[in-house]
Design a protein around this motif. Structure first.
Motif, PDB file in Angstrom:
ATOM      1  N   LEU A 154       0.864  -1.170   0.000  1.00 48.15           N
ATOM      2  CA  LEU A 154       0.000   0.000   0.000  1.00 48.15           C
ATOM      3  C   LEU A 154       0.904   1.224   0.000  1.00 48.15           C
ATOM      4  CD1 LEU A 154      -2.970   1.113   0.575  1.00 48.15           C
ATOM      5  CD2 LEU A 154      -2.322   1.031   2.977  1.00 48.15           C
ATOM      6  N   GLY A 155       0.608   2.190  -0.869  1.00 42.36           N
ATOM      7  CA  GLY A 155       1.383   3.424  -0.869  1.00 42.36           C
ATOM      8  C   GLY A 155       1.007   4.262   0.329  1.00 42.36           C
ATOM      9  N   ILE A 156       2.004   4.696   1.088  1.00 41.98           N
ATOM     10  CA  ILE A 156       1.755   5.506   2.282  1.00 41.98           C
ATOM     11  C   ILE A 156       2.649   6.740   2.234  1.00 41.98           C
ATOM     12  CG2 ILE A 156       1.809   5.584   4.804  1.00 41.98           C
ATOM     13  CD1 ILE A 156       1.498   2.512   4.747  1.00 41.98           C
ATOM     14  N   MET A 157       2.003   7.896   2.424  1.00 50.06           N
ATOM     15  CA  MET A 157       2.733   9.163   2.485  1.00 50.06           C
ATOM     16  C   MET A 157       2.198   9.974   3.657  1.00 50.06           C
ATOM     17  SD  MET A 157       2.798  10.202  -1.568  1.00 50.06           S
ATOM     18  CE  MET A 157       1.023  10.010  -1.774  1.00 50.06           C
ATOM     19  N   ARG A 158       3.033  10.854   4.160  1.00 51.78           N
ATOM     20  CA  ARG A 158       2.608  11.775   5.216  1.00 51.78           C
ATOM     21  C   ARG A 158       3.015  13.179   4.767  1.00 51.78           C
ATOM     22  NH1 ARG A 158       4.218   9.464  10.134  1.00 51.78           N
ATOM     23  NH2 ARG A 158       2.065   8.890  10.524  1.00 51.78           N
ATOM     24  N   PHE A 159       2.075  14.125   4.963  1.00 58.86           N
ATOM     25  CA  PHE A 159       2.308  15.508   4.564  1.00 58.86           C
ATOM     26  C   PHE A 159       2.145  16.439   5.753  1.00 58.86           C
ATOM     27  CE2 PHE A 159       0.733  13.393   0.764  1.00 58.86           C
ATOM     28  CZ  PHE A 159       1.634  13.812  -0.201  1.00 58.86           C
ATOM     29  N   ASP A 160       2.925  17.528   5.753  1.00 60.32           N
ATOM     30  CA  ASP A 160       2.702  18.573   6.757  1.00 60.32           C
ATOM     31  C   ASP A 160       1.708  19.583   6.199  1.00 60.32           C
ATOM     32  OD1 ASP A 160       4.103  20.270   5.015  1.00 60.32           O
ATOM     33  OD2 ASP A 160       5.923  20.292   6.247  1.00 60.32           O
ATOM     34  N   SER A 161       1.389  20.607   6.983  1.00 65.92           N
ATOM     35  CA  SER A 161       0.359  21.566   6.576  1.00 65.92           C
ATOM     36  C   SER A 161       0.777  22.431   5.389  1.00 65.92           C
ATOM     37  CB  SER A 161      -0.034  22.458   7.757  1.00 65.92           C
ATOM     38  OG  SER A 161       1.104  23.144   8.239  1.00 65.92           O
ATOM     39  N   ALA A 162       2.052  22.451   5.069  1.00 66.32           N
ATOM     40  CA  ALA A 162       2.531  23.169   3.887  1.00 66.32           C
ATOM     41  C   ALA A 162       2.579  22.241   2.666  1.00 66.32           C
ATOM     42  CB  ALA A 162       3.903  23.770   4.150  1.00 66.32           C
ATOM     43  N   PHE A 163       2.026  21.050   2.807  1.00 68.57           N
ATOM     44  CA  PHE A 163       1.983  20.023   1.756  1.00 68.57           C
ATOM     45  C   PHE A 163       3.369  19.545   1.348  1.00 68.57           C
ATOM     46  CE2 PHE A 163      -2.284  21.855  -0.002  1.00 68.57           C
ATOM     47  CZ  PHE A 163      -2.902  21.582   1.196  1.00 68.57           C
ATOM     48  N   ASN A 164       4.279  19.505   2.312  1.00 67.52           N
ATOM     49  CA  ASN A 164       5.598  18.936   2.079  1.00 67.52           C
ATOM     50  C   ASN A 164       5.560  17.462   2.448  1.00 67.52           C
ATOM     51  OD1 ASN A 164       6.885  21.424   1.345  1.00 67.52           O
ATOM     52  ND2 ASN A 164       6.899  21.954   3.519  1.00 67.52           N
ATOM     53  N   TYR A 165       6.296  16.659   1.696  1.00 69.46           N
ATOM     54  CA  TYR A 165       6.399  15.233   2.003  1.00 69.46           C
ATOM     55  C   TYR A 165       7.215  15.042   3.280  1.00 69.46           C
ATOM     56  CZ  TYR A 165       4.950  14.257  -2.824  1.00 69.46           C
ATOM     57  OH  TYR A 165       4.264  14.171  -3.998  1.00 69.46           O
ATOM     58  N   LEU A 166       6.654  14.306   4.238  1.00 68.88           N
ATOM     59  CA  LEU A 166       7.383  13.971   5.456  1.00 68.88           C
ATOM     60  C   LEU A 166       7.801  12.503   5.454  1.00 68.88           C
ATOM     61  CD1 LEU A 166       5.192  15.804   8.140  1.00 68.88           C
ATOM     62  CD2 LEU A 166       7.287  16.616   7.017  1.00 68.88           C
ATOM     63  N   TYR A 167       7.027  11.676   4.776  1.00 63.08           N
ATOM     64  CA  TYR A 167       7.316  10.244   4.732  1.00 63.08           C
ATOM     65  C   TYR A 167       6.738   9.654   3.443  1.00 63.08           C
ATOM     66  CZ  TYR A 167       7.180   5.255   5.727  1.00 63.08           C
ATOM     67  OH  TYR A 167       7.342   3.899   5.644  1.00 63.08           O
ATOM     68  N   ILE A 168       7.491   8.776   2.832  1.00 62.67           N
ATOM     69  CA  ILE A 168       7.033   8.013   1.657  1.00 62.67           C
ATOM     70  C   ILE A 168       7.551   6.601   1.837  1.00 62.67           C
ATOM     71  CG2 ILE A 168       7.073   7.772  -0.857  1.00 62.67           C
ATOM     72  CD1 ILE A 168       7.847  10.785  -0.959  1.00 62.67           C
ATOM     73  N   ASN A 169       6.652   5.621   1.897  1.00 63.72           N
ATOM     74  CA  ASN A 169       7.120   4.248   2.097  1.00 63.72           C
ATOM     75  C   ASN A 169       7.668   3.662   0.781  1.00 63.72           C
ATOM     76  OD1 ASN A 169       4.661   3.610   0.777  1.00 63.72           O
ATOM     77  ND2 ASN A 169       4.346   1.792   2.027  1.00 63.72           N
ATOM     78  N   PRO A 170       8.473   2.609   0.873  1.00 67.94           N
ATOM     79  CA  PRO A 170       9.081   2.023  -0.329  1.00 67.94           C
ATOM     80  C   PRO A 170       8.069   1.576  -1.384  1.00 67.94           C
ATOM     81  CG  PRO A 170      10.194   1.203   1.616  1.00 67.94           C
ATOM     82  CD  PRO A 170       8.994   1.980   2.097  1.00 67.94           C
ATOM     83  N   PHE A 171       6.924   1.055  -0.964  1.00 69.69           N
ATOM     84  CA  PHE A 171       5.927   0.620  -1.953  1.00 69.69           C
ATOM     85  C   PHE A 171       5.446   1.810  -2.775  1.00 69.69           C
ATOM     86  CE2 PHE A 171       1.754  -0.596  -3.543  1.00 69.69           C
ATOM     87  CZ  PHE A 171       2.024  -1.847  -4.078  1.00 69.69           C
ATOM     88  N   MET A 172       5.235   2.954  -2.144  1.00 67.90           N
ATOM     89  CA  MET A 172       4.805   4.156  -2.865  1.00 67.90           C
ATOM     90  C   MET A 172       5.899   4.621  -3.810  1.00 67.90           C
ATOM     91  SD  MET A 172       2.199   6.085  -3.211  1.00 67.90           S
ATOM     92  CE  MET A 172       2.118   7.204  -4.580  1.00 67.90           C
ATOM     93  N   GLN A 173       7.141   4.487  -3.396  1.00 72.57           N
ATOM     94  CA  GLN A 173       8.255   4.867  -4.261  1.00 72.57           C
ATOM     95  C   GLN A 173       8.282   4.006  -5.517  1.00 72.57           C
ATOM     96  OE1 GLN A 173      11.563   4.569  -1.568  1.00 72.57           O
ATOM     97  NE2 GLN A 173      11.325   6.676  -0.868  1.00 72.57           N
TER      98      GLN A 173
END
Length: 195
Positions: A27-46
């Motif tokens: 499963l693709g997993i990403m985390r964003f801050d309030s400025a819409f910056n990437y904080l985390y991207i898991n290997p599957f999403m990559q």
């Protein structure tokens, strides 16, 4: 060992376990801050997306996403940062012609004070299912065309049979008389061809 270092060690172990799970989940997993910056991207999403072949952490979403889908993703992120879960689907065609379909769920993440600090974004690749559905729909359309053609043919054949009309393919058959070139024998209903 003091209590603080023990807590730190347990937290580190939990983080390691969580990273192992997130790294191996399909499963693709990403985390964003309030400025819409990437904080985390898991290997599957990559692996799932061509845009993550280079480092993205800390990079703004608008700088990374193709301009065709960036406004859609940003609108849903904005919704998620207001405290509402967002769920949607989109499709995108890469420059090489490869079309992909994605289902996305965005979940607001609150801190201990109840303030939304980040949004967790889950991405499911639904390309195989969507392409199978497109193939199914195309097959159903072809089946319907064939059914209509067969129905039309049946109507023509039924009309020809009931009106005693001679099919155009048998135009060399002469009713009640002689056969052309002596290739058959005549009868009351027309010429019977012998093959």
């Amino acid at each position: 060992m003091n209590l603080q270092s023990e807590r730190k060690k347990k937290r580190s172990e939990k983080d390691t376990e969580l990273n192992a799970i997130l790294s191996n989940i399909p499963l693709g997993i990403m985390r964003f801050d309030s400025a819409f910056n990437y904080l985390y991207i898991n290997p599957f999403m990559q692996q799932l997306s061509n845009i993550f072949k280079t480092a993205q952490l800390g990079r703004a979403l608008s700088d990374a996403l193709p301009k065709e889908i960036s406004p859609l993703i940003q609108a849903h992120l904005t919704q998620a940062f207001t405290g509402n879960k967002a769920a949607f689907q989109y499709n995108y065609t890469y420059p090489d012609g490869n079309k992909v379909y994605r289902e996305v769920i965005m979940v607001p993440e609150k801190n201990t004070e109840g303030k939304i600090e980040t949004v967790l974004c889950l991405v499911v690749d639904i390309t195989a299912g969507e392409k199978a559905e497109l193939i199914k729909m195309a097959a159903l359309q072809e089946t319907e065309k064939l059914r209509k053609a067969l129905d039309e043919h049946a109507i023509v054949a039924f009309t020809n049979t009931h009106n005693n009309m001679i099919p155009s393919k048998l135009s060399n058959v002469m009713p009640r008389g002689r056969c052309q070139n002596g290739t058959g024998t005549s009868s009351n209903n027309g010429c019977l061809l012998t093959i």
